[in-house]
Design an enzyme around this catalytic site. Structure first.
Site, PDB file in Angstrom:
ATOM      1  N   TRP A  70       0.831  -1.205   0.000  1.00 42.67           N
ATOM      2  CA  TRP A  70       0.000   0.000   0.000  1.00 42.67           C
ATOM      3  C   TRP A  70       0.866   1.256   0.000  1.00 42.67           C
ATOM      4  O   TRP A  70       0.561   2.240  -0.687  1.00 42.67           O
ATOM      5  CB  TRP A  70      -0.931   0.010   1.215  1.00 42.67           C
ATOM      6  CG  TRP A  70      -1.626   1.326   1.384  1.00 42.67           C
ATOM      7  CD1 TRP A  70      -2.647   1.834   0.627  1.00 42.67           C
ATOM      8  CD2 TRP A  70      -1.333   2.346   2.355  1.00 42.67           C
ATOM      9  NE1 TRP A  70      -3.013   3.082   1.083  1.00 42.67           N
ATOM     10  CE2 TRP A  70      -2.227   3.416   2.136  1.00 42.67           C
ATOM     11  CE3 TRP A  70      -0.410   2.427   3.393  1.00 42.67           C
ATOM     12  CZ2 TRP A  70      -2.210   4.573   2.914  1.00 42.67           C
ATOM     13  CZ3 TRP A  70      -0.398   3.580   4.176  1.00 42.67           C
ATOM     14  CH2 TRP A  70      -1.286   4.639   3.937  1.00 42.67           C
ATOM     15  N   HIS A  71       1.967   1.240   0.737  1.00 40.15           N
ATOM     16  CA  HIS A  71       2.861   2.401   0.743  1.00 40.15           C
ATOM     17  C   HIS A  71       3.513   2.604  -0.621  1.00 40.15           C
ATOM     18  O   HIS A  71       3.819   3.736  -1.004  1.00 40.15           O
ATOM     19  CB  HIS A  71       3.946   2.231   1.811  1.00 40.15           C
ATOM     20  CG  HIS A  71       3.467   2.523   3.204  1.00 40.15           C
ATOM     21  ND1 HIS A  71       3.096   1.530   4.099  1.00 40.15           N
ATOM     22  CD2 HIS A  71       3.290   3.694   3.861  1.00 40.15           C
ATOM     23  CE1 HIS A  71       2.716   2.086   5.235  1.00 40.15           C
ATOM     24  NE2 HIS A  71       2.819   3.388   5.116  1.00 40.15           N
ATOM     25  N   GLY A  72       3.748   1.520  -1.347  1.00 43.65           N
ATOM     26  CA  GLY A  72       4.369   1.618  -2.660  1.00 43.65           C
ATOM     27  C   GLY A  72       4.998   0.297  -3.060  1.00 43.65           C
ATOM     28  O   GLY A  72       5.189  -0.591  -2.222  1.00 43.65           O
TER      29      GLY A  72
END
Length: 388
Positions: free
Chosen positions: A320-322
């Protein structure tokens, strides 16, 4: 304009929210006015980026149609396949946003707050599936919840039923006066955290590590601790701004941080750090996964099921962060920490190897603090760079 990034933004909010404060102190309703303020502020935020504004509009229409459509469907049937399709459709824009940079030069799905808005939309579909939402949601309330501007860029992630209760609440002048006081208090805390402490750590310590550290290892070590504190004060400052403005608007947005650096273990840490996010993943990913595995009776050992749930949860949180390597490593690292601590906890229940007293509490805090800081070091991606 990025929310809370300049004093101009706060000056605009002072002007726009002055009528809210006046109405609130008189014990009059102000949520309709606040809805108009949200539209105005969003227009200001996206004024310089029309493509992002269009993406936000299309995203919102997509989410509203999905939510209202699934609520209508849920009244008649409860197919697991339809639920899965609705959830996948809800997170599809976020997935496109994450993957598009690897296949195209322009990310047409990019706009400020897409992650937090996706959490809100997906949450409503899941709660409808669970029977917590049974009736069609008023369009104005639904749009206000999704687009509520104070929390659009940094959270915290609210829940619709709690949010809706605040919208409908009748506040007396005295009750609003307390909300206003608490909101202003949080704003001052935000300024202290972000613009004084966070800025000082970044500007005077991290930026000067070449002159402070005497060797590469020391430089990396100092960076790890400096970045950990900077990340907390910067993010907690943003959250304090969002919560403070929410309070002034009569919405008690949930807290996001609770002294995370005094956590006794990694589970305690995730009950204190970015709480609205960790609670969201706990409720809508971990608990649903454990319930599903238990219901299907695929795995009888509860500890194994729990550990698999932690692995899934933190891998998703990392992604989700990347999709960059540091975020994936960060997710794997915390998954391993949770599995390791869960195993240790079960072992300690039987053998009482680690007693509970003041000394072990202090030792636990110190040990957990260092594990946390190393996780933030991974998250920063600093180890990928050459030098400091």
């Amino acid at each position: 304009m990025i929310p809370y990034s300049s004093f101009t933004f706060f000056f605009i909010l002072v002007i726009l929210l002055a009528p809210t404060v006046i109405l609130g102190l008189q014990g009059k309703r102000f949520q309709t006015y606040n809805m108009m303020v949200t539209v105005i502020v969003l227009a200001i935020i996206f004024a310089a980026k029309p493509a992002s504004a269009l993406a936000l509009i299309l995203f919102t229409i997509w989410q509203v149609l999905l939510i209202e459509g699934y609520i209508a469907y849920r009244k008649k049937a409860n197919s697991g396949w339809m639920f899965s399709i609705a959830v996948i459709a809800s997170i599809l824009p976020l997935t496109i946003y994450k993957l598009l940079p690897y296949f195209a030069d322009t990310n047409w799905m990019s706009f400020l707050g897409i992650s937090y808005l996706t959490f809100k939309g997906t949450q409503l579909i899941m709660e409808t599936r669970d029977g917590l939402i049974k009736q069609r949601l008023p369009l104005a309330s639904l749009l206000y919840f999704i687009l509520f501007f104070p929390t659009i860029s940094s959270g915290p992630i609210d829940r619709y039923r709690r949010f809706d209760k605040d919208i409908k609440a009748e506040l007396s002048g005295e009750q609003y006066k307390q909300l206003l006081y608490d909101g202003i208090n949080k704003l001052f805390r935000g300024f202290l955290y972000k613009y004084i402490i966070g800025y000082s750590i970044n500007h005077f310590f991290i930026a000067n590590l070449r002159f402070i550290a005497t060797n590469h290892f020391q430089s990396q070590l100092f960076y790890m601790y400096g970045y950990s504190f900077y990340l907390f004060f910067d993010f907690a400052g943003y959250s304090a701004f969002a919560i403070g403005i929410s309070y002034i608007m009569g919405i008690k947005s949930p807290e996001n941080f609770n002294l995370p650096f005094i956590s006794r273990n990694i589970k305690d840490f995730w009950n204190r750090w970015h709480m609205s996010l960790s609670f969201w993943f706990r409720d809508y990913v971990y608990m649903r996964f454990v319930f599903w595995i238990t219901k299907k009776k695929w795995i009888k050992n509860r500890n194994i099921t729990s550990n698999l749930g932690y692995i899934l949860l933190f891998l998703l949180m990392g992604v989700w962060h990347g999709l960059e390597i540091q975020y994936i490593l960060y997710g794997i690292y915390h998954a391993l920490l949770m599995v390791g601590y869960n195993t240790f906890e079960q072992f300690n229940k039987k053998h009482k190897w680690w007693p509970q007293n003041k000394f072990t509490r202090i030792v636990s805090i110190v040990i957990t603090f260092h594990f946390i800081c190393f996780g933030f070091y991974l998250f920063s991606g600093h180890f990928i760079q050459k030098g400091v």
